[in-house]
Design an enzyme around this catalytic site. Structure first.
Site, short mmCIF file in Angstrom:
data_model
loop_
_atom_site.label_atom_id
_atom_site.label_comp_id
_atom_site.label_asym_id
_atom_site.label_seq_id
_atom_site.Cartn_x
_atom_site.Cartn_y
_atom_site.Cartn_z
N SER A 142 26.55 -99.60 63.14
CA SER A 142 27.10 -100.58 64.08
C SER A 142 28.61 -100.37 64.12
CB SER A 142 26.80 -101.99 63.56
OG SER A 142 27.55 -102.96 64.27
N TYR A 155 26.02 -108.50 56.93
CA TYR A 155 25.80 -107.45 57.93
C TYR A 155 26.89 -106.38 57.84
CZ TYR A 155 24.56 -105.60 62.60
OH TYR A 155 24.17 -104.80 63.65
P1 NAD Z 1 15.91 -106.18 67.53
O1 NAD Z 1 15.82 -107.51 66.88
O2 NAD Z 1 15.62 -106.06 68.99
O3 NAD Z 1 15.02 -105.12 66.77
C1 NAD Z 1 14.95 -105.08 65.36
C2 NAD Z 1 13.73 -104.31 64.95
O4 NAD Z 1 13.66 -104.31 63.51
C3 NAD Z 1 12.43 -104.94 65.45
O5 NAD Z 1 11.51 -103.92 65.78
C4 NAD Z 1 11.95 -105.72 64.23
O6 NAD Z 1 10.55 -105.97 64.22
C5 NAD Z 1 12.36 -104.77 63.13
N1 NAD Z 1 12.42 -105.39 61.82
C6 NAD Z 1 13.08 -106.51 61.43
N2 NAD Z 1 12.82 -106.77 60.15
C7 NAD Z 1 12.00 -105.80 59.70
C8 NAD Z 1 11.37 -105.53 58.45
N3 NAD Z 1 11.54 -106.31 57.38
N4 NAD Z 1 10.58 -104.44 58.37
C9 NAD Z 1 10.36 -103.64 59.45
N5 NAD Z 1 10.93 -103.85 60.64
C10 NAD Z 1 11.73 -104.92 60.76
O7 NAD Z 1 17.40 -105.69 67.22
P2 NAD Z 1 18.28 -104.47 67.79
O8 NAD Z 1 19.48 -105.07 68.40
O9 NAD Z 1 17.47 -103.51 68.55
O10 NAD Z 1 18.76 -103.83 66.42
C11 NAD Z 1 18.33 -102.57 65.95
C12 NAD Z 1 19.39 -101.99 65.05
O11 NAD Z 1 20.60 -101.80 65.80
C13 NAD Z 1 19.76 -102.89 63.87
O12 NAD Z 1 19.96 -102.11 62.71
C14 NAD Z 1 21.05 -103.53 64.32
O13 NAD Z 1 21.85 -103.92 63.24
C15 NAD Z 1 21.68 -102.39 65.10
N6 NAD Z 1 22.70 -102.78 66.05
C16 NAD Z 1 22.44 -103.64 67.06
C17 NAD Z 1 23.46 -103.97 67.93
C18 NAD Z 1 23.24 -104.90 69.10
O14 NAD Z 1 24.23 -105.30 69.72
N7 NAD Z 1 22.01 -105.24 69.44
C19 NAD Z 1 24.73 -103.44 67.77
C20 NAD Z 1 24.97 -102.58 66.72
C21 NAD Z 1 23.94 -102.25 65.86
#
Ligand code: NAD
Length: 260
Positions: A142, A155
């Site tokens: 991130s 985080y």
């Molecule tokens: P999201 O909530 O849409 O997806 C998260 C995924 O992780 C889902 O498939 C969920 O089921 C899975 N998950 C959660 N807990 C779990 C567990 N214990 N075991 C297995 N799977 C699990 O979120 P997202 O925004 O797509 O985030 C995905 C990644 O991207 C994360 O690591 C997040 O930190 C990172 N990220 C997101 C953003 C953003 O703005 N959305 C920005 C930077 C980084």
């Protein structure tokens, strides 16, 4: 790239992980999906990707807080595909709170899912990748792997840890054709971001609309959300032969956030 690759993507039932899965499917690569959600919806995603792209798509419900389930997921993928060529550590959760009120259990869960699970998956695939002379490990970190924001102590700690893990694994894989990179997105409009808007509003004493305009999009000079398609395209490039010399790097895809 013409070669068919076999990829495991953690947290790919939603958001960025699902976006990366769709980009990989479009390349004709086999995929193991992972994550939580409604069983019928996940099966719908799995079968649609498989049929539309004529690829094998598997699903594991392994919980990224449970090392034995993580190892079993990788073993299942290795058995079904013969080998795992690409690992994307993407599963992640968020919790927003001032540090003095931060619940211990939430802190531990964020470290386990966002950081420690990437160690377990990497450990399980690494020897095979080195032996075969090709491997791509992509850690979805991130912008918070590079800079901090208030109220996100767990985080930010986890994501900085992911960037450190990325560099170490890159050095260990460097002579074996195994690269390891972090992708550092800014804000992407996924359920993870949508869910934190009310808590951020509470922590900062703002309305939810003010949070979107003044906190979220304010962080990104482009004033636009990053899309999952843009992240998927970067992940595909990192897996290509042209990505062979890109390793140990943290790739910002954040509309200029970290440049400020
Ligand atoms: P999201 O909530 O849409 O997806 C998260 C995924 O992780 C889902 O498939 C969920 O089921 C899975 N998950 C959660 N807990 C779990 C567990 N214990 N075991 C297995 N799977 C699990 O979120 P997202 O925004 O797509 O985030 C995905 C990644 O991207 C994360 O690591 C997040 O930190 C990172 N990220 C997101 C953003 C953003 O703005 N959305 C920005 C930077 C980084």
């Amino acid at each position: 790239m013409t070669k068919t690759l076999n990829a495991v993507i953690t947290g790919s039932t939603s958001g960025i992980g699902l976006g990366i899965a769709k980009s990989f499917a479009a390349e004709g690569w086999n995929i193991m999906l992972n994550g939580f959600g409604d069983t019928d919806e996940i099966e719908q995603i799995r079968s649609t990707l498989a049929e539309e792209h004529n690829i094998t798509v598997l699903y594991s419900g392994a919980d990224m807080t449970k090392p034995t389930e993580i190892t079993a997921m990788i073993e299942e993928a290795q058995e079904a595909f013969g080998q795992v060529d690409v690992l994307v550590n993407n599963a992640g959760i968020q919790f927003v709170s001032p540090v003095e009120d931060f619940p211990e259990g939430k802190f531990d869960a964020i470290i386990a899912i966002n950081l420690v699970s990437a160690f377990h998956t990497t450990k399980a695939v690494f020897a095979g990748m080195k032996e075969r002379g090709y491997g791509r490990i992509i850690n979805v970190a991130s912008a918070h792997g590079l800079v901090a924001s208030p109220f996100k102590s767990a985080y930010v700690a986890a994501k900085h840890g992911v960037v450190g893990l990325t560099k170490t694994v890159a050095l260990e894989g460097a002579e074996y054709g195994v690269t390891c990179n972090a992708i550092c997105p800014g804000y992407v409009k996924t359920p993870l971001v949508e869910k934190q808007i009310p808590d951020t509003a509470k922590a900062r004493g703002m309305s939810e609309e003010e949070v979107v305009q003044k906190v979220i999009l304010e962080a990104q000079p482009t004033k636009k959300f990053v899309t999952v398609e843009q992240i998927g395209a970067l992940a595909v490039f990192l897996c290509s032969e042209n990505g062979a010399q890109i390793t140990g790097a943290a790739h910002q895809i954040d509309g200029g956030w970290v440049a400020k």
